[in-house]
Design an enzyme around this catalytic site. Structure first.
Site, PDB file in Angstrom:
ATOM      1  N   GLY B 193     -25.823  40.521  69.690  1.00 20.86           N
ATOM      2  CA  GLY B 193     -24.489  40.431  70.281  1.00 20.86           C
ATOM      3  C   GLY B 193     -23.886  39.045  70.225  1.00 20.86           C
ATOM      4  N   GLY B 194     -24.703  38.065  69.857  1.00 20.77           N
ATOM      5  CA  GLY B 194     -24.162  36.710  69.734  1.00 20.77           C
ATOM      6  C   GLY B 194     -23.973  35.998  71.056  1.00 20.77           C
ATOM      7  CG  ASP B 259     -24.007  37.990  85.071  1.00 19.36           C
ATOM      8  OD1 ASP B 259     -24.208  39.083  85.647  1.00 19.36           O
ATOM      9  OD2 ASP B 259     -24.111  36.892  85.637  1.00 19.36           O
ATOM     10  CD  GLU B 262     -17.093  41.874  79.648  1.00 20.34           C
ATOM     11  OE1 GLU B 262     -15.892  42.179  79.657  1.00 20.34           O
ATOM     12  OE2 GLU B 262     -17.504  40.722  79.902  1.00 20.34           O
ATOM     13  NE  ARG B 273     -40.642  38.952  80.122  1.00 14.93           N
ATOM     14  CZ  ARG B 273     -41.502  39.911  80.408  1.00 14.93           C
ATOM     15  NH1 ARG B 273     -42.121  40.541  79.420  1.00 14.93           N
ATOM     16  NH2 ARG B 273     -41.763  40.262  81.637  1.00 14.93           N
ATOM     17  CG  LEU B 327     -43.746  37.688  67.529  1.00 14.83           C
ATOM     18  CD1 LEU B 327     -44.478  38.286  68.710  1.00 14.83           C
ATOM     19  CD2 LEU B 327     -44.656  36.748  66.757  1.00 14.83           C
ATOM     20  N   GLY B 328     -40.729  39.971  64.754  1.00 14.79           N
ATOM     21  CA  GLY B 328     -40.299  41.137  64.001  1.00 14.79           C
ATOM     22  C   GLY B 328     -38.874  41.488  64.388  1.00 14.79           C
ATOM     23  CB  VAL B 329     -36.219  43.241  62.755  1.00 12.19           C
ATOM     24  CG1 VAL B 329     -34.762  43.567  63.096  1.00 12.19           C
ATOM     25  CG2 VAL B 329     -36.308  42.055  61.811  1.00 12.19           C
ATOM     26  CE1 TYR B 532     -27.828  33.587  85.557  1.00 16.23           C
ATOM     27  CE2 TYR B 532     -26.280  31.844  85.033  1.00 16.23           C
ATOM     28  CZ  TYR B 532     -26.973  32.980  84.661  1.00 16.23           C
ATOM     29  OH  TYR B 532     -26.809  33.502  83.417  1.00 16.23           O
TER      30      TYR B 532
END
Lengths: 671, 610
Positions: B193-194, B259, B262, B273, B327-329, B532
């Site tokens: 998602g960037g 958060d 979207e 995680r 480790l992988g996709v 946070y």
């Protein structure tokens, strides 16, 4: 020193129409550590009792010893009531009023470097702030509170000894002005100490007052710095290592007295007359002090020392992220970090010492009296003072002097019980001023000094009380000088080797920290060289310069009594495999007294502090071992090592002694 | 067709097993999700900032400066925010004039040239998987959302960007890509998602091999929904809002709502995680995940069954969870789903100080009566929330004044100490009522009292809006970033205080006078909580604000760790936090990770954590 840095807090009070008005001023005090939940003395105590650590501990005792838990809770409450500070603004104001009145009467001025205080106030608010004054007098307590009141800083919670607690009325007055009480450390009551530690923890983490404590643990009888104590400091720093506070700021403070209230008491104590028990009646007797003139007092506030910065990265790498926080204790590694901080504080306190003209007079007079020379005339003295002042300032001494003539005049006035001008305007010490009436010979801590010896010694010891504050400036140079006197033509390395030995041997009398020894050496060598006290030849070897004979002698004379005390102590130790401390003290003093009959030995050599310091330093170097004996402390002696130390020290014991014998001196004055 | 069936099944979960088989069959069909975010992200999303292009804080300089959020996607959009300007002036000493604008989207020839060689291109094209060699596509997949990323986009250019973007549409295509990469010695960076804030997707500057950006966004189908077991099999590229929208249509939710939901993707959640706002009811991603497929260069790592739990040696799901694309996709995930709650209600509580708020949270956690979400804002954040309060009109302002008077004069709260807790309750009406009572009772014991539903709702809405503030902040020379940690309860308060103090100290040392450090407790657990931090400063004359910010944040992390906090609760290690990885997992842990890396990706086609 820059006179403009200081302001006399008494000055504005001299013009007050009514001090009452000043004492009732609106207080807008700066607190040390803003807390979201405003702490009160009783909340703090309650929190200590309810702390999981204390509760768990009580439950354990309750189970083990089958004591009802309620009873233990009540015990802890009692202990907390004994410890805990209170705050009574009325008492504080009243005390302020009385103090100002007394100070105006007996002091010429209480000088404070006010810009430092403004700076300190500006950094207060976000973490615990600890005031760490030097401790030379009971007046330290009171002055600190007076200063805080004057400059609108919240009166600190002050760690006080239990001696005060027992005094009728005084105990509660001190408590009301913020004192909290700490028993002596030889007490082994775990319930008490667990409670006390938790109280300090609570005070640091959840309190908002500054905290004040004396890092030397007790008043220095000799008027020079003592080895710092780590106990209370460890307790104060624990929350920092446990990361329960953001930082802890220490403010080293030096309080210098032109005249120390307890000078006579201290002189007696140094010779072995035990300290009288603190009592209110004794306090009132001591109020006779208000007839005297104590000259000036200087309170120098150092730059705030942020302990987080001081300990640096170490704090970030400590690993204590598992386990409940209230069960964490300082690790051995943490504890090994703490001495460097306490020594830093002591070092700063020393550097901030204010010297008065009296200190210079004491050094010069002492030198004069211990040499077979004519007494100094006033003019000679004045000339020498100016000369010495210039020299001491090269050694970073801060000397409070405005106008030399009036300074000397004032010194003679303030110290008229120690020095005086004889009929023909020569400077001598006052000898027949010693009142031995109240001394119980049977209670002496050391050898039973005869009345004659006492009478001879006390004036010299009192004189030394005013020489001692200078010594931290010149001890390095004095040691280098005495080494070169004995071992002319030495390389820097060999001087350092010998210096290192002596500096370590005298570690407790001239307090320093091992990391600083090489630095101080280099610095002293540089100053001495620049000053042409010593010179370096083309082959890289050092020698004393010819034309500074006088200064060489003054430096050497300043440390001679210490050399002699230590040497005698080593001589006595050499004859035992094991010996009680008491016995060592007695025998060392006895031997010195015996020698005094035949030649001039400086009576300050008799002082018990130096003997005890010698023992401590030998313990540190593992030449002797401190053990618990039948009659208190005893020592197991490694005779080979002690002999080695003695032999290394021996060359510096100057023979024959240059000084006049006391007998001559006494005689001449009677003539 | 699916929509029709929804009507039958919604709410019928407990209706006995006779219906289950039937339901089960009905949802076996794949849902081809049409994502809100197009394949070419920049058509909808900002290329140089957070979120939607049409949403940004705008300063309208007129006689009176007015500030508002543009667009109409969020409730406060279009409303004048009268407290904004004054607060910015007070906090950062910044006047909202002369914005420093971002550079324009670079021309095609301004991007680093692709290192792809013809032979590789031929082979890749032969895979028949959509690709792009355009600079803009490659650049947009070279970063996440760290301050450094955005600052670089606005003012410069990344030194190294992927050489080609590939958009696989299913697991098998990913397998083909990985195989080819193996064969041709090509590196792969997985892009979801960037929204990464760990630097994980940044290209290593010294990587001289070709880098493929494997964009999972077109691999976003809901493969099947299993109502009998309440799980759904979903491809990793789906983004949060698409997933929730589709499931909602079926009467379900995953309940996973970070958060960033979207824009962030399922694969990203698993790889880092992730933790959702409503984890108290639904759990974190590791609680939601039932099965996962990960394509490695050695083959596919997966389990042979879809069971609720299994005892079979170390759980390899936890090799996948937190693997951060190293480790992988991750291609397909079976997630738990839950029926939509009948009742959702917000709430808020005011506390006299931060401590009492934290104590309340601790008690709530102790009795495990957490509502779906419970958060505590500190005083700075409470005040900061006020700036996003729209103009309330005369009556509204009067009421606000009265409220403030009530708090400070009658309740005796100090305005500079009080804190606000926001609450989100979910369940049926009765459950919500019970929960409300318990929470408000506990709060009462610590001096808190309810402050209304609206405040709570606003709090949660602002969560999504706050992210847009950084862009306007940058325009006015303020750099801002958030960072998070988890900490045991008994160290939470001191950690917050110490971190704030440490940052203040670091700022003082760097002569940064105008800064904001604030924190909130966002999650509670039995054994601790999540904190946070928001940190921003006016960078004025600071020559390299990003490096300075990074330095301060790094010190703050040192402080956090020394205070007993963690390297990260849900953002991950990425490249920003590798420094603290060894001390966190021990040397043995590092070698264990390296051994795994060597096994699954011996030639390091993927990035590595350490």
């Amino acid at each position: 020193m820059n006179l403009n840095d200081y302001e006399d807090i008494l000055e504005p009070r001299r013009f007050d129409l009514s001090h009452f008005f000043w004492c009732s001023k609106k207080l807008n005090s700066v607190i040390a550590y803003k807390q979201n939940i405003k702490p009160t003395p009783s909340l703090l105590k309650e929190a200590v009792l309810n702390d999981p650590k204390i509760q768990k501990f009580l439950e354990e005792i309750s189970r083990e010893k089958r004591i009802p838990k309620d009873f233990l809770d009540a015990q802890v409450r009692l202990i907390l009531d004994e410890i805990g500070y209170q705050k009574n603004l009325k008492i504080i104001r009243l005390l302020g009023l009385v103090l100002v009145k007394i100070c105006l009467k007996v002091c010429e001025g209480i000088f404070v470097n006010h810009n430092s205080i403004s700076h300190i106030k500006s950094v207060m608010g976000s973490c615990p702030v600890i005031f760490v004054p030097s401790h030379r007098s009971y007046a330290d307590f009171i002055l600190m509170s007076l200063i805080c009141f004057t400059y609108d800083i919240e009166i600190p919670a002050i760690a006080a000894g239990m001696d005060f607690h027992g005094m009728w009325a005084m105990g509660s007055i001190l408590r009301d002005t913020g004192a909290f009480f700490m028993r002596r450390s030889y007490n082994n009551d775990t319930l008490y100490w667990t409670t006390f530690k938790q109280y300090v923890y609570q005070l640091v983490t959840k309190g908002d007052l500054p905290i004040e404590f004396f890092i030397e643990g007790t008043r220095s009888r000799s008027n020079k710095s003592m080895m710092p104590k780590y106990g209370l400091l460890n307790m104060i720093l624990k929350p920092l290592f446990l990361r329960q506070v953001p930082d802890i700021i220490f403010v080293p403070i030096n309080i210098s007295y032109e005249k120390i209230m307890e000078e006579k008491l201290f002189s007696f104590e140094l010779l072995g007359v035990p300290k009288p028990k603190e009592s209110t009646s004794a306090f009132f007797k001591s109020l006779s002090i208000i007839k005297e003139n104590y000259g000036s007092i200087h309170m120098t506030f150092g730059k705030p020392l942020c302990s987080k910065q001081f300990f640096g990265e170490y704090l970030d790498t400590s690993r204590r992220s598992t386990g409940p926080i209230h069960e964490q204790e300082l690790t051995e590694r943490d504890k090994s970090m703490i001495p460097s901080l306490s020594h830093e504080i002591i070092y700063i306190q020393q550097k901030m010492t204010t010297l008065y003209v009296m200190n210079l007079i004491a050094l010069l007079t002492n030198h004069n009296l211990t040499k077979d020379e004519e007494l100094l005339s006033y003019d000679e003295l004045k000339e020498k003072i100016l000369w010495l002042k210039m020299i001491l300032e090269k050694f970073d001494a801060n000397i409070w002097s405005t106008d030399i003539d009036s300074d000397i005049k004032k010194a003679f006035e303030v110290h008229k019980n120690i020095i005086h001008l004889t009929g023909n305007r020569k400077i001598d010490i006052v000898k027949d001023h010693v009142n031995l009436a109240n001394i119980d010979i049977t209670k002496l801590k050391g050898y039973h000094l005869s009345e004659k010896v006492m009478t001879q010694s006390v004036p010299f010891v009192m004189l030394y009380i005013y020489i001692n504050p200078i010594l931290h400036c010149i001890v390095d140079a004095a040691l280098i000088v005495i080494i070169l006197k004995m071992y002319a033509n030495s390389t820097s390395d060999s001087i350092f080797q010998r210096y290192h030995f002596l500096r370590n041997l005298f570690l407790y009398d001239f307090v320093t920290y091992y990391t600083r020894i090489p630095l101080d050496f280099q610095k002293a060598v540089n100053i001495c060289t620049n000053f042409k006290l010593i010179q370096i030849n083309s082959d890289g070897k050092y020698n004393l310069c010819e034309n500074q004979q006088n200064l060489v002698e003054i430096f050497i004379s300043s440390i001679e009594p210490f050399l002699y005390s230590y040497f005698t102590t080593l001589q006595i130790l050499e004859t035992y495999n094991r010996c009680d401390e008491k016995r060592i003290l007695v025998e060392v003093q006895e031997k010195i007294v015996f020698e005094m009959e035949h030649k001039f030995i400086h009576p300050y050599s008799l002082n018990l502090d130096s003997i005890a310091h010698c023992l401590s330093s030998l313990v540190l170097s593992a030449s002797i071992k401190r053990v618990r004996g039948d009659n208190g402390v005893a020592y197991e002696i490694d005779r080979t090592k002690v002999s080695m130390v003695k032999n290394t020290l021996e060359p510096y014991i100057l023979k024959p002694h240059l000084g006049k014998t006391i007998h001559n001196n006494v005689l001449r004055n009677k003539l | 067709m699916i929509n029709e069936e929804k009507e039958n099944s919604a709410g019928n979960i407990e209706n006995g097993s006779s219906k289950l088989n039937q339901d089960n069959k009905k949802f076996q069909e794949t849902i081809n999700v049409k994502s809100v975010v197009p394949k070419y992200r920049q058509e909808l999303l900002k290329w140089n900032g957070w979120g939607y292009k049409d949403c940004r804080f705008e300063v309208n300089a007129g006689d009176v400066t007015s500030i508002s959020l543009t667009g109409n996607r969020y409730p406060i959009a279009g409303k004048n925010l009268p407290h904004f300007e004054g607060w910015v002036k007070n906090t950062f000493n910044v006047d909202l004039v002369n914005p420093t604008l971002s550079q324009a989207l670079p021309e095609e020839d301004k991007y680093p040239k692709t290192l792809l060689i013809a032979e590789e291109l031929v082979r890749i094209v032969r895979l028949n998987i959509p690709y792009s060699l355009r600079g803009v596509d490659r650049m947009l997949r070279a970063h996440g959302q760290t301050l450094h990323d955005i600052f670089t986009l606005r003012n410069g250019m990344f030194e190294r960007i992927p050489d080609i973007v590939l958009w696989p549409t299913c697991h098998e295509e990913v397998e083909k890509i990985v195989e080819l990469a193996n064969e041709l010695n090509i590196a792969i960076l997985v892009f979801g998602g960037g929204t990464a804030v760990s630097g994980a997707v940044e290209c290593p500057v010294n990587e001289r091999r070709t880098i493929i950006s494997l964009d999972t966004s077109q691999m976003n189908k809901i493969l099947w929904v299993d109502e009998a077991n309440l799980v759904a099999c979903i491809e990793s590229g789906i983004i949060g809002q698409d997933l929730e929208r589709e499931l909602k249509a079926l009467g379900y939710t995953t309940g996973h709502e970070p958060d960033s939901y979207e824009f962030s993707s399922l694969g990203g959640w698993v790889a880092t995680r992730a933790s959702g706002m409503k984890k108290n009811i639904y759990g974190n991603i590791e609680d939601l995940l039932v099965h996962v497929k990960m394509v490695t260069s050695k083959g596919v790592l997966e389990k042979n069954c879809q069971v609720p739990r299994l005892s079979c040696g170390p759980d390899f799901n936890h090799i996948v969870l937190g693997s951060e694309g190293s480790l992988g996709v991750i291609t397909e995930v079976i997630l738990k789903i839950r029926p939509l709650p009948k009742c959702t209600r917000y709430g808020s509580i005011v506390f006299p100080n931060f401590e009492s708020g934290v104590q309340t949270m601790r008690q709530v956690a102790k009795w495990r009566c957490q509502p779906a979400s419970i958060r505590l804002m500190d005083n700075e954040q409470f005040k900061f929330g006020m700036i996003l309060k729209p103009d309330a009109g005369l009556i509204g302002s009067l009421i606000d004044i009265l409220k403030k008077l009530y708090l400070t004069k009658i309740k005796g709260f100090e305005f500079d100490k009080l804190c606000v807790m926001t609450l989100l309750f979910e369940g049926d009406e009765k459950q919500v009522k019970e929960q409300e009572k318990r929470v408000y009772d506990i709060a009462g014991e610590f001096g808190g009292f309810p402050a209304g539903e609206t405040n709570g709702e606003r709090g949660y809405m602002l969560t999504f809006v706050i992210a847009y503030l950084r862009d306007i902040a940058l325009e006015y020379r303020i750099v801002a970033e958030s960072f998070e940690t988890s900490v045991p309860w008994d160290r939470a308060i001191s950690l917050c205080a110490n971190v704030k103090q440490r940052i203040a100290q670091e700022c003082r040392d760097l002569s940064i006078r105008h800064f904001l450090i604030s924190c909130r407790v966002t999650q509670t657990y039995d054994a601790g909580c999540v904190i946070y931090f928001y940190f921003a400063f006016n960078h004025g004359d600071v020559s390299d604000p990003v490096a300075t910010h990074h330095q301060i944040e790094s010190r703050a992390r040192d402080e956090i760790i020394a205070c007993g906090g963690s390297i990260s609760h849900h953002h991950g290690v990425g490249k920003l936090r590798t420094k603290w990885y060894p001390q966190t997992v021990s040397e043995v842990g590092v070698s264990l990770y390296n051994a795994t890396k060597n096994e699954l990706d011996p030639k390091i086609y993927l990035r590595r954590i350490i």
